[in-house]
Write a protein that holds these residues in place. Structure first.
Motif, PDB file in Angstrom:
ATOM      1  N   LEU A 163       3.649 -40.326 -39.911  1.00 57.65           N
ATOM      2  CA  LEU A 163       3.861 -38.892 -40.144  1.00 57.65           C
ATOM      3  C   LEU A 163       2.744 -38.068 -39.529  1.00 57.65           C
ATOM      4  CD1 LEU A 163       5.174 -38.815 -43.827  1.00 57.65           C
ATOM      5  CD2 LEU A 163       6.456 -38.342 -41.759  1.00 57.65           C
ATOM      6  N   SER A 164       1.492 -38.521 -39.700  1.00 57.42           N
ATOM      7  CA  SER A 164       0.375 -37.764 -39.137  1.00 57.42           C
ATOM      8  C   SER A 164       0.432 -37.765 -37.619  1.00 57.42           C
ATOM      9  CB  SER A 164      -0.960 -38.311 -39.624  1.00 57.42           C
ATOM     10  OG  SER A 164      -1.187 -39.597 -39.111  1.00 57.42           O
ATOM     11  N   ALA A 165       0.879 -38.877 -37.015  1.00 52.88           N
ATOM     12  CA  ALA A 165       1.009 -38.946 -35.556  1.00 52.88           C
ATOM     13  C   ALA A 165       2.056 -37.952 -35.058  1.00 52.88           C
ATOM     14  CB  ALA A 165       1.379 -40.365 -35.133  1.00 52.88           C
ATOM     15  N   LYS A 166       3.150 -37.820 -35.814  1.00 56.41           N
ATOM     16  CA  LYS A 166       4.187 -36.858 -35.423  1.00 56.41           C
ATOM     17  C   LYS A 166       3.683 -35.426 -35.518  1.00 56.41           C
ATOM     18  CE  LYS A 166       8.199 -39.669 -36.613  1.00 56.41           C
ATOM     19  NZ  LYS A 166       9.372 -39.821 -37.497  1.00 56.41           N
ATOM     20  N   ILE A 167       2.874 -35.148 -36.543  1.00 59.18           N
ATOM     21  CA  ILE A 167       2.329 -33.811 -36.703  1.00 59.18           C
ATOM     22  C   ILE A 167       1.328 -33.503 -35.587  1.00 59.18           C
ATOM     23  CG2 ILE A 167       0.924 -32.334 -38.215  1.00 59.18           C
ATOM     24  CD1 ILE A 167       2.261 -33.808 -40.589  1.00 59.18           C
ATOM     25  N   LYS A 168       0.500 -34.481 -35.258  1.00 56.06           N
ATOM     26  CA  LYS A 168      -0.468 -34.288 -34.170  1.00 56.06           C
ATOM     27  C   LYS A 168       0.238 -34.100 -32.829  1.00 56.06           C
ATOM     28  CE  LYS A 168      -4.337 -36.720 -36.259  1.00 56.06           C
ATOM     29  NZ  LYS A 168      -5.175 -37.914 -36.226  1.00 56.06           N
TER      30      LYS A 168
ATOM     31  N   LYS B 199      11.574 -39.789 -54.926  1.00 57.49           N
ATOM     32  CA  LYS B 199      10.601 -38.750 -54.601  1.00 57.49           C
ATOM     33  C   LYS B 199       9.853 -39.105 -53.315  1.00 57.49           C
ATOM     34  CE  LYS B 199       7.080 -35.933 -56.806  1.00 57.49           C
ATOM     35  NZ  LYS B 199       6.280 -35.718 -58.017  1.00 57.49           N
ATOM     36  N   PHE B 200       9.515 -40.382 -53.161  1.00 58.47           N
ATOM     37  CA  PHE B 200       8.846 -40.888 -51.959  1.00 58.47           C
ATOM     38  C   PHE B 200       9.682 -40.586 -50.719  1.00 58.47           C
ATOM     39  CE2 PHE B 200       8.477 -44.436 -48.935  1.00 58.47           C
ATOM     40  CZ  PHE B 200       7.117 -44.481 -48.709  1.00 58.47           C
ATOM     41  N   ARG B 201      10.958 -40.912 -50.800  1.00 56.74           N
ATOM     42  CA  ARG B 201      11.848 -40.692 -49.659  1.00 56.74           C
ATOM     43  C   ARG B 201      12.013 -39.205 -49.371  1.00 56.74           C
ATOM     44  NH1 ARG B 201      15.822 -44.816 -52.214  1.00 56.74           N
ATOM     45  NH2 ARG B 201      15.023 -46.789 -51.401  1.00 56.74           N
ATOM     46  N   THR B 202      12.091 -38.393 -50.430  1.00 57.10           N
ATOM     47  CA  THR B 202      12.304 -36.964 -50.276  1.00 57.10           C
ATOM     48  C   THR B 202      11.129 -36.298 -49.570  1.00 57.10           C
ATOM     49  OG1 THR B 202      13.648 -36.934 -52.275  1.00 57.10           O
ATOM     50  CG2 THR B 202      12.808 -34.823 -51.503  1.00 57.10           C
ATOM     51  N   VAL B 203       9.900 -36.626 -49.982  1.00 57.51           N
ATOM     52  CA  VAL B 203       8.742 -35.970 -49.355  1.00 57.51           C
ATOM     53  C   VAL B 203       8.628 -36.363 -47.887  1.00 57.51           C
ATOM     54  CG1 VAL B 203       7.439 -35.631 -51.491  1.00 57.51           C
ATOM     55  CG2 VAL B 203       7.074 -37.710 -50.170  1.00 57.51           C
TER      56      VAL B 203
ATOM     57  N   ALA C 151       4.624 -28.381 -41.651  1.00 59.39           N
ATOM     58  CA  ALA C 151       4.598 -29.852 -41.649  1.00 59.39           C
ATOM     59  C   ALA C 151       3.266 -30.363 -42.177  1.00 59.39           C
ATOM     60  CB  ALA C 151       4.854 -30.377 -40.245  1.00 59.39           C
ATOM     61  N   ALA C 152       2.168 -29.726 -41.757  1.00 63.53           N
ATOM     62  CA  ALA C 152       0.842 -30.147 -42.226  1.00 63.53           C
ATOM     63  C   ALA C 152       0.691 -29.908 -43.718  1.00 63.53           C
ATOM     64  CB  ALA C 152      -0.240 -29.401 -41.461  1.00 63.53           C
ATOM     65  N   GLU C 153       1.226 -28.787 -44.184  1.00 65.70           N
ATOM     66  CA  GLU C 153       1.157 -28.459 -45.613  1.00 65.70           C
ATOM     67  C   GLU C 153       1.963 -29.468 -46.439  1.00 65.70           C
ATOM     68  OE1 GLU C 153       3.086 -24.956 -48.206  1.00 65.70           O
ATOM     69  OE2 GLU C 153       1.801 -24.272 -46.555  1.00 65.70           O
ATOM     70  N   LEU C 154       3.178 -29.770 -45.972  1.00 66.14           N
ATOM     71  CA  LEU C 154       4.018 -30.739 -46.674  1.00 66.14           C
ATOM     72  C   LEU C 154       3.406 -32.141 -46.617  1.00 66.14           C
ATOM     73  CD1 LEU C 154       7.555 -29.583 -45.510  1.00 66.14           C
ATOM     74  CD2 LEU C 154       6.658 -29.500 -47.831  1.00 66.14           C
ATOM     75  N   PHE C 155       2.727 -32.438 -45.529  1.00 60.13           N
ATOM     76  CA  PHE C 155       2.105 -33.763 -45.379  1.00 60.13           C
ATOM     77  C   PHE C 155       0.996 -33.964 -46.397  1.00 60.13           C
ATOM     78  CE2 PHE C 155      -1.032 -36.593 -43.241  1.00 60.13           C
ATOM     79  CZ  PHE C 155      -0.287 -37.759 -43.310  1.00 60.13           C
TER      80      PHE C 155
ATOM     81  N   LYS D 169      11.641 -33.154 -41.402  1.00 58.48           N
ATOM     82  CA  LYS D 169      12.447 -31.971 -41.085  1.00 58.48           C
ATOM     83  C   LYS D 169      11.576 -30.856 -40.515  1.00 58.48           C
ATOM     84  CE  LYS D 169      16.132 -32.664 -44.457  1.00 58.48           C
ATOM     85  NZ  LYS D 169      16.709 -32.207 -45.727  1.00 58.48           N
ATOM     86  N   ALA D 170      10.385 -30.679 -41.087  1.00 59.38           N
ATOM     87  CA  ALA D 170       9.467 -29.655 -40.586  1.00 59.38           C
ATOM     88  C   ALA D 170       9.000 -29.994 -39.177  1.00 59.38           C
ATOM     89  CB  ALA D 170       8.274 -29.514 -41.527  1.00 59.38           C
ATOM     90  N   VAL D 171       8.789 -31.287 -38.907  1.00 59.85           N
ATOM     91  CA  VAL D 171       8.372 -31.721 -37.568  1.00 59.85           C
ATOM     92  C   VAL D 171       9.489 -31.463 -36.564  1.00 59.85           C
ATOM     93  CG1 VAL D 171       7.805 -33.749 -36.164  1.00 59.85           C
ATOM     94  CG2 VAL D 171       6.682 -33.413 -38.370  1.00 59.85           C
ATOM     95  N   ILE D 172      10.718 -31.787 -36.940  1.00 55.62           N
ATOM     96  CA  ILE D 172      11.862 -31.573 -36.047  1.00 55.62           C
ATOM     97  C   ILE D 172      12.047 -30.080 -35.768  1.00 55.62           C
ATOM     98  CG2 ILE D 172      14.382 -31.736 -35.900  1.00 55.62           C
ATOM     99  CD1 ILE D 172      14.109 -34.426 -37.400  1.00 55.62           C
ATOM    100  N   ALA D 173      11.806 -29.247 -36.795  1.00 54.99           N
ATOM    101  CA  ALA D 173      11.920 -27.803 -36.616  1.00 54.99           C
ATOM    102  C   ALA D 173      10.795 -27.250 -35.753  1.00 54.99           C
ATOM    103  CB  ALA D 173      11.926 -27.109 -37.974  1.00 54.99           C
ATOM    104  N   GLY D 174       9.712 -28.027 -35.604  1.00 51.16           N
ATOM    105  CA  GLY D 174       8.595 -27.599 -34.766  1.00 51.16           C
ATOM    106  C   GLY D 174       7.591 -26.726 -35.489  1.00 51.16           C
ATOM    107  N   ASP D 175       7.666 -26.667 -36.800  1.00 50.66           N
ATOM    108  CA  ASP D 175       6.752 -25.842 -37.597  1.00 50.66           C
ATOM    109  C   ASP D 175       5.547 -26.680 -37.998  1.00 50.66           C
ATOM    110  OD1 ASP D 175       5.560 -23.958 -39.146  1.00 50.66           O
ATOM    111  OD2 ASP D 175       7.232 -23.716 -40.553  1.00 50.66           O
TER     112      ASP D 175
END
Length: 98
Positions: free
Chosen positions: A89-94, A37-41, A57-61, A47-53
């Protein structure tokens, strides 16, 4: 040497040892599920970051943070590893905002 690829399991003689072996099977299954589950989340956020959404991405984070913290609290992963994953992950979203 044995030709089989699996290691030979030793049988436990004491009742307490047999009980411990049964418990280990259950704990191993639970830990494996949590690790998965850890790896999946983490993958979902990436994936959301790569898609640019950024909103997705913030919601999933947000949900990923809870899972990452719970896995660290249970001792499956070290707390520093959990913190490292959350930080990256937060750095990628920012970085999406820029």
């Amino acid at each position: 040497m044995a030709s089989s690829s699996k290691a030979k399991k030793k049988t436990v003689r004491l009742a307490s040892g047999r009980k411990r072996a049964r418990q280990d099977v259950k704990l191993n299954a639970a830990n494996t599920a949590l690790r998965s589950k850890f790896r999946t989340v983490i993958k979902n956020v990436q994936k959301a970051v790569i898609a640019g959404d950024k909103t997705k991405a913030a919601e999933l984070f947000k949900t990923a943070q809870n899972v990452i913290d719970s896995v660290a609290d249970k001792g499956i992963f070290h707390k520093n590893k959990a913190a490292r994953h959350k930080s990256r992950l937060s750095a990628k979203i920012k970085a999406l905002a820029a």
